[in-house]
Design an enzyme around this catalytic site. Structure first.
Site, short mmCIF file in Angstrom:
data_model
loop_
_atom_site.label_atom_id
_atom_site.label_comp_id
_atom_site.label_asym_id
_atom_site.label_seq_id
_atom_site.Cartn_x
_atom_site.Cartn_y
_atom_site.Cartn_z
N GLU A 110 -4.29 17.06 -1.06
CA GLU A 110 -5.75 16.92 -1.10
C GLU A 110 -6.47 18.23 -0.77
O GLU A 110 -7.43 18.61 -1.43
CB GLU A 110 -6.19 15.83 -0.11
CG GLU A 110 -7.70 15.62 -0.08
CD GLU A 110 -8.15 14.74 1.10
OE1 GLU A 110 -7.35 14.50 2.02
OE2 GLU A 110 -9.33 14.34 1.10
N ASP B 219 -7.38 41.87 1.51
CA ASP B 219 -6.12 41.14 1.33
C ASP B 219 -5.46 40.90 2.68
O ASP B 219 -5.00 39.79 2.99
CB ASP B 219 -5.20 41.97 0.42
CG ASP B 219 -3.95 41.21 0.04
OD1 ASP B 219 -4.06 40.28 -0.77
OD2 ASP B 219 -2.86 41.55 0.55
N HIS C 174 -1.59 46.31 -5.35
CA HIS C 174 -2.16 46.20 -4.00
C HIS C 174 -2.34 47.63 -3.50
O HIS C 174 -1.48 48.49 -3.76
CB HIS C 174 -1.20 45.41 -3.12
CG HIS C 174 -1.63 45.21 -1.70
ND1 HIS C 174 -2.94 44.95 -1.33
CD2 HIS C 174 -0.92 45.22 -0.54
CE1 HIS C 174 -3.00 44.81 -0.01
NE2 HIS C 174 -1.79 44.97 0.49
N GLY D 298 2.54 35.30 -8.46
CA GLY D 298 2.99 35.49 -9.84
C GLY D 298 3.10 34.21 -10.65
O GLY D 298 2.78 34.19 -11.84
N GLU E 40 -1.43 13.32 5.85
CA GLU E 40 -2.87 13.41 6.10
C GLU E 40 -3.34 14.87 6.16
O GLU E 40 -4.42 15.21 5.68
CB GLU E 40 -3.21 12.70 7.42
CG GLU E 40 -4.70 12.50 7.65
CD GLU E 40 -5.37 11.70 6.54
OE1 GLU E 40 -4.73 10.82 5.94
OE2 GLU E 40 -6.56 11.99 6.25
N SER F 179 -17.46 11.24 1.58
CA SER F 179 -18.29 10.12 2.03
C SER F 179 -19.21 10.60 3.15
O SER F 179 -18.95 11.66 3.76
CB SER F 179 -17.39 9.01 2.57
OG SER F 179 -16.73 9.49 3.73
N GLU G 172 5.91 47.87 1.65
CA GLU G 172 6.43 48.71 2.73
C GLU G 172 7.60 49.58 2.29
O GLU G 172 8.00 50.48 3.02
CB GLU G 172 6.79 47.85 3.95
CG GLU G 172 7.88 46.82 3.76
CD GLU G 172 7.40 45.52 3.10
OE1 GLU G 172 6.26 45.48 2.60
OE2 GLU G 172 8.19 44.57 3.07
P1 NDP Z 1 8.59 40.93 -4.40
O1 NDP Z 1 8.96 40.78 -2.98
O2 NDP Z 1 8.67 39.74 -5.26
O3 NDP Z 1 9.48 42.11 -5.03
C1 NDP Z 1 10.77 41.87 -5.36
C2 NDP Z 1 11.20 43.00 -6.29
O4 NDP Z 1 11.26 44.24 -5.55
C3 NDP Z 1 12.56 42.74 -6.86
O5 NDP Z 1 12.62 43.25 -8.16
C4 NDP Z 1 13.45 43.54 -5.90
O6 NDP Z 1 14.61 43.94 -6.49
C5 NDP Z 1 12.58 44.76 -5.65
N1 NDP Z 1 12.95 45.42 -4.41
C6 NDP Z 1 12.96 44.89 -3.16
N2 NDP Z 1 13.40 45.80 -2.27
C7 NDP Z 1 13.68 46.91 -2.98
C8 NDP Z 1 14.17 48.20 -2.62
N3 NDP Z 1 14.45 48.52 -1.36
N4 NDP Z 1 14.34 49.11 -3.61
C9 NDP Z 1 14.07 48.80 -4.89
N5 NDP Z 1 13.60 47.59 -5.30
C10 NDP Z 1 13.41 46.67 -4.36
O7 NDP Z 1 7.18 41.66 -4.51
P2 NDP Z 1 5.80 41.04 -4.97
O8 NDP Z 1 5.84 40.74 -6.42
O9 NDP Z 1 5.38 39.98 -4.01
O10 NDP Z 1 4.84 42.28 -4.70
C11 NDP Z 1 4.80 43.38 -5.59
C12 NDP Z 1 3.44 44.04 -5.45
O11 NDP Z 1 2.45 43.11 -5.89
C13 NDP Z 1 3.07 44.41 -4.01
O12 NDP Z 1 2.30 45.57 -4.05
C14 NDP Z 1 2.21 43.22 -3.56
O13 NDP Z 1 1.31 43.53 -2.52
C15 NDP Z 1 1.48 42.94 -4.86
N6 NDP Z 1 0.94 41.59 -4.95
C16 NDP Z 1 1.78 40.52 -4.74
C17 NDP Z 1 1.31 39.25 -4.88
C18 NDP Z 1 2.23 38.09 -4.81
O14 NDP Z 1 1.95 37.11 -5.47
N7 NDP Z 1 3.33 38.12 -4.07
C19 NDP Z 1 -0.12 38.98 -5.21
C20 NDP Z 1 -0.88 40.18 -5.51
C21 NDP Z 1 -0.36 41.43 -5.35
P3 NDP Z 1 16.01 43.93 -5.69
O15 NDP Z 1 16.74 42.82 -6.30
O16 NDP Z 1 16.55 45.25 -5.98
O17 NDP Z 1 15.76 43.67 -4.25
#
Ligand code: NDP
Length: 332
Positions: free
Chosen positions: A231, A190, A107, A133, A225, A253, A83
């Protein structure tokens, strides 16, 4: 038939001499940065100057401000929350976007909902792991990998597919295989899992816990449970490997099988089916995406309220007690 690519279909050499800029060092950023580096790629990290950035420095990555990393990198992985991607893209990525670079999404959200409209002279690809991750990293280290979806939206260089598959291979995703589906389908699937499947599982656990405790059962035992033993996770992992019903044949079972088969269609009512359609409609017409972006602009007020309320549930106290009582291995 869906097209699947494996290790033999991909060559990490297609990224030789190119700098990979991992923008964001959170859940996906950290895991993917490590995997790509371990596969021999040149990786730099772009992040605001805060704890995530310090972690990247501590992990030995060359680390820069987002705009600087974006200007230097040939291939940009946008691994920050969906977002806020459009704001960061416009402010920090656009100034450094030169023809021939590649913009990589994990994504399809920003593309599917028109938040980002990249120029035609860069490659725009999707390499979207199907796991958080920590699993992306753990499986890579264990010699296996996490499955992913891949797509190419714009092939400006004529090499977008080679680049996408090279990234997927370097991250370990082509070990089990990557499926080609479009940005829109990936996004909608997703969201469907997030709006239907996970809420159903979590809602069923919460409602089941409440009903059991109200009927006098021991709270800790109810947690154990329903999900506390692990589980459910183990059983679903087996189902992914051998099939949903073969898993039952092999592990359940007669009493368990009889209970499941006689109840599984009772708990999904016509009301649930109508709700499923409402969920799909809200994904397709973009109303969920608009809500999410509006909440982000309010500092995620609604998300915080909902999360705080869930964390205050007495189920949380019971599960903490279960964890304290049992000798479970700690995990992320
Ligand atoms: P995270 O919420 O873990 O991202 C955190 C990172 O984004 C940090 O480096 C943070 O740095 C930075 N960040 C947050 N807000 C800002 C901002 N306003 N400006 C600049 N940097 C910012 O993200 P995900 O890893 O969960 O998701 C990344 C992408 O991967 C997305 O497109 C998601 O849909 C996709 N994805 C995620 C999965 C998951 O396992 N979570 C699985 C598959 C795909 P700071 O310290 O600056 O806030």
């Amino acid at each position: 038939m869906v097209k699947v690519f494996y290790d033999d279909d991909a060559d990490v050499g297609h990224l030789a001499g190119q700098t990979i800029g991992v923008i964001g060092y959170g859940i996906q950023g950290r895991a993917q940065a490590h995997n790509l580096r371990d596969s021999g790629l040149t990786v730099i990290v772009g992040n605001r100057d805060d704890t995530y950035r310090q972690q990247a420095v501590g992990d030995g990555f060359e680390t820069r401000d987002i705009a600087d990393a974006a200007a230097r990198a040939d291939v940009l992985l946008l691994l920050i929350p969906d977002e806020i991607q459009a704001d960061v893209y416009r402010r920090d990525l656009v100034p450094g976007l030169r023809a021939g670079k590649a913009l990589v999404f994990a994504h399809g959200f920003a593309i599917r909902y028109g938040q980002i409209q990249p120029p035609d002279d860069i490659d725009v690809v999707l390499v979207s792991p199907r796991m958080p991750g920590s699993y992306v990293r753990d499986r890579f280290l264990a010699g296996s990998g996490c499955p992913a979806f891949v797509d190419v939206k714009t092939d400006a260089t004529g090499k977008a597919w080679q680049r996408a598959l090279a990234l997927a291979k370097a991250a370990g995703f082509t070990r089990p295989g990557v499926l080609h589906i479009g940005f829109a389908e990936e996004t909608e699937l997703d969201h469907f899992a997030e709006h239907y499947l996970y809420p159903t599982i979590i809602g069923a656990i919460e409602a089941g816990y409440r009903a059991l405790v109200d009927n006098g059962y021991t709270p800790e035992a109810a947690v154990m449970e329903l999900y506390g033993s692990g589980e459910v996770g183990e059983v679903l992992l087996t189902a992914a490997k051998v099939g949903l019903y073969t898993m039952l044949d092999r592990n359940a079972s007669p009493a368990c099988q009889y209970g499941i088969y006689t109840h599984k269609d009772l708990v999904v009512t016509d009301g649930n089916r109508r709700q499923i359609q409402t969920i799909i409609d809200a994904i397709k017409d973009g109303s969920f995406a608009r809500q999410l972006i509006a909440d982000q602009r309010q500092g995620h007020q609604r998300l915080r309220q909902l999360s705080d309320r869930a964390h205050r549930s007495d189920l949380v106290a019971s599960e903490a007690a279960v964890r304290d009582l049992m000798n479970f291995p700690s995990s992320g």
